[in-house]
Design a protein around this motif. Sequence first.
Motif, PDB file in Angstrom:
ATOM      1  N   ILE A 226      26.943  -2.673 -19.173  1.00  0.00           N
ATOM      2  CA  ILE A 226      26.708  -3.167 -17.797  1.00  0.00           C
ATOM      3  C   ILE A 226      25.413  -2.472 -17.497  1.00  0.00           C
ATOM      4  N   THR A 227      24.668  -3.039 -16.881  1.00  0.00           N
ATOM      5  CA  THR A 227      23.545  -3.007 -16.374  1.00  0.00           C
ATOM      6  C   THR A 227      23.383  -2.988 -14.920  1.00  0.00           C
ATOM      7  N   LYS A 228      23.105  -1.814 -14.167  1.00  0.00           N
ATOM      8  CA  LYS A 228      22.734  -1.918 -12.749  1.00  0.00           C
ATOM      9  C   LYS A 228      21.500  -1.200 -12.134  1.00  0.00           C
ATOM     10  N   SER A 229      20.831  -1.588 -11.174  1.00  0.00           N
ATOM     11  CA  SER A 229      19.659  -1.285 -10.616  1.00  0.00           C
ATOM     12  C   SER A 229      19.743  -0.997  -9.283  1.00  0.00           C
ATOM     13  N   ILE A 230      18.839   0.000  -8.837  1.00  0.00           N
ATOM     14  CA  ILE A 230      18.884   0.231  -7.438  1.00  0.00           C
ATOM     15  C   ILE A 230      17.258   0.823  -7.050  1.00  0.00           C
ATOM     16  N   THR A 231      16.629   0.445  -5.927  1.00  0.00           N
ATOM     17  CA  THR A 231      15.530   0.982  -5.572  1.00  0.00           C
ATOM     18  C   THR A 231      15.715   2.205  -4.352  1.00  0.00           C
ATOM     19  N   ILE A 232      15.119   3.189  -4.813  1.00  0.00           N
ATOM     20  CA  ILE A 232      15.298   4.334  -4.062  1.00  0.00           C
ATOM     21  C   ILE A 232      14.066   4.672  -3.251  1.00  0.00           C
ATOM     22  N   GLN A 233      13.965   4.894  -1.980  1.00  0.00           N
ATOM     23  CA  GLN A 233      12.783   5.129  -1.304  1.00  0.00           C
ATOM     24  C   GLN A 233      12.144   6.746  -1.542  1.00  0.00           C
ATOM     25  N   LYS A 234      12.062   7.211  -2.639  1.00  0.00           N
ATOM     26  CA  LYS A 234      11.396   8.310  -3.091  1.00  0.00           C
ATOM     27  C   LYS A 234      10.473   8.370  -4.273  1.00  0.00           C
ATOM     28  N   SER A 235       9.903   9.237  -4.295  1.00  0.00           N
ATOM     29  CA  SER A 235       8.875   9.344  -5.438  1.00  0.00           C
ATOM     30  C   SER A 235       9.666   9.262  -6.871  1.00  0.00           C
ATOM     31  N   LYS A 236       9.159   8.782  -7.824  1.00  0.00           N
ATOM     32  CA  LYS A 236       9.710   8.635  -9.360  1.00  0.00           C
ATOM     33  C   LYS A 236       9.975  10.024  -9.616  1.00  0.00           C
ATOM     34  N   GLU A 237       9.101  10.993  -9.441  1.00  0.00           N
ATOM     35  CA  GLU A 237       9.560  12.484  -9.888  1.00  0.00           C
ATOM     36  C   GLU A 237      10.586  13.103  -9.366  1.00  0.00           C
ATOM     37  N   GLU A 238      11.040  12.900  -7.836  1.00  0.00           N
ATOM     38  CA  GLU A 238      12.213  13.355  -7.275  1.00  0.00           C
ATOM     39  C   GLU A 238      13.227  12.630  -7.768  1.00  0.00           C
TER      40      GLU A 238
ATOM     41  N   THR B 104       7.659   1.241  -7.814  1.00  0.00           N
ATOM     42  CA  THR B 104       7.465  -0.050  -7.094  1.00  0.00           C
ATOM     43  C   THR B 104       6.879   0.038  -5.867  1.00  0.00           C
ATOM     44  N   ASN B 105       6.509  -1.130  -5.339  1.00  0.00           N
ATOM     45  CA  ASN B 105       5.867  -0.726  -3.845  1.00  0.00           C
ATOM     46  C   ASN B 105       6.860  -0.404  -2.872  1.00  0.00           C
ATOM     47  N   GLU B 106       8.382  -0.495  -3.265  1.00  0.00           N
ATOM     48  CA  GLU B 106       9.645  -0.177  -2.401  1.00  0.00           C
ATOM     49  C   GLU B 106       9.853   1.276  -2.777  1.00  0.00           C
ATOM     50  N   GLY B 107       9.433   1.754  -3.614  1.00  0.00           N
ATOM     51  CA  GLY B 107       9.971   3.196  -3.963  1.00  0.00           C
ATOM     52  C   GLY B 107      10.202   3.180  -5.449  1.00  0.00           C
ATOM     53  N   THR B 108      11.233   3.661  -5.854  1.00  0.00           N
ATOM     54  CA  THR B 108      11.552   3.829  -7.361  1.00  0.00           C
ATOM     55  C   THR B 108      12.655   3.049  -7.892  1.00  0.00           C
ATOM     56  N   LEU B 109      12.342   2.317  -8.501  1.00  0.00           N
ATOM     57  CA  LEU B 109      13.419   1.276  -9.264  1.00  0.00           C
ATOM     58  C   LEU B 109      14.275   2.257 -10.408  1.00  0.00           C
ATOM     59  N   VAL B 110      15.587   2.334 -10.235  1.00  0.00           N
ATOM     60  CA  VAL B 110      16.277   3.185 -11.304  1.00  0.00           C
ATOM     61  C   VAL B 110      17.078   2.161 -11.872  1.00  0.00           C
ATOM     62  N   THR B 111      17.150   1.956 -13.299  1.00  0.00           N
ATOM     63  CA  THR B 111      18.105   1.203 -13.883  1.00  0.00           C
ATOM     64  C   THR B 111      19.030   1.698 -14.822  1.00  0.00           C
ATOM     65  N   GLN B 112      20.290   1.670 -14.472  1.00  0.00           N
ATOM     66  CA  GLN B 112      21.269   2.383 -15.453  1.00  0.00           C
ATOM     67  C   GLN B 112      21.848   1.518 -16.555  1.00  0.00           C
ATOM     68  N   ASN B 113      21.768   1.581 -17.831  1.00  0.00           N
ATOM     69  CA  ASN B 113      22.476   0.809 -18.856  1.00  0.00           C
ATOM     70  C   ASN B 113      23.329   1.302 -19.448  1.00  0.00           C
ATOM     71  N   PHE B 114      24.750   1.119 -19.212  1.00  0.00           N
ATOM     72  CA  PHE B 114      25.913   1.583 -19.842  1.00  0.00           C
ATOM     73  C   PHE B 114      26.531   0.667 -20.822  1.00  0.00           C
ATOM     74  N   GLN B 115      26.704   1.481 -21.956  1.00  0.00           N
ATOM     75  CA  GLN B 115      27.310   0.784 -23.280  1.00  0.00           C
ATOM     76  C   GLN B 115      28.324   1.461 -23.770  1.00  0.00           C
ATOM     77  N   LEU B 116      29.538   1.024 -24.253  1.00  0.00           N
ATOM     78  CA  LEU B 116      30.645   1.258 -24.572  1.00  0.00           C
ATOM     79  C   LEU B 116      31.333   0.410 -26.007  1.00  0.00           C
ATOM     80  N   GLU B 117      31.391   1.018 -27.019  1.00  0.00           N
ATOM     81  CA  GLU B 117      31.953   0.386 -28.156  1.00  0.00           C
ATOM     82  C   GLU B 117      33.324   0.904 -28.302  1.00  0.00           C
ATOM     83  N   SER B 118      34.286  -0.119 -28.497  1.00  0.00           N
ATOM     84  CA  SER B 118      35.736   0.316 -28.823  1.00  0.00           C
ATOM     85  C   SER B 118      36.161  -0.647 -29.745  1.00  0.00           C
ATOM     86  N   GLY B 119      37.360  -0.151 -30.188  1.00  0.00           N
ATOM     87  CA  GLY B 119      38.400  -1.033 -31.136  1.00  0.00           C
ATOM     88  C   GLY B 119      39.083  -2.147 -30.421  1.00  0.00           C
TER      89      GLY B 119
END
Length: 176
Positions: free
Chosen positions: A29-41, A127-142
Amino acid sequence: MTIVLISIALTIFVIYGFYNAQQLKSIEITKSITIQKSKEEVFDMVQYLNNFPKWSPFLAQDPNQKYKITGIDGTIGAKYHWEGNKGKDLGLQEIVSIAENKSIKMICDIQKPFVAKPIFDYSFKTTNEGTLVTQNFQLESGLMDAFFMWLFGVKSKMEKTNEQGLQLLKKSLENV
């Protein structure tokens, strides 16, 4: 006759379930969001596990959840332990990789209500709008675990929880 029909219906249900479960043995599952703060914050908010309660979707869903941090917060090996839902949820997440202001990788060790080891990879990009955070979630199961995930609609719940977490991350940083 009724027993035969019930047996046929049950057999079809199980076959259909295992067919669908085959597709859930590996979930990404990959989700992204742009946050209007610096990349460091934004990076610091994710890197330091002491900040996680500010944006944890699990704590939002269970405000009575107990948690503690072990290791040196913000470094590889730091762990966020949780126990919630009156002892029915138990696990930890550990920072296993950090590329300063670029990416953070965490592995979860879920012990209750089921056993799983999902991986969360976070990446950060200015990015021009702030910081793009991308979360990639991975799960392997039987196959059996995947069958029950299909039966209870777990992937959809995971997607909603991951989205909620990113929304809370944004809120925790932008509404300061």
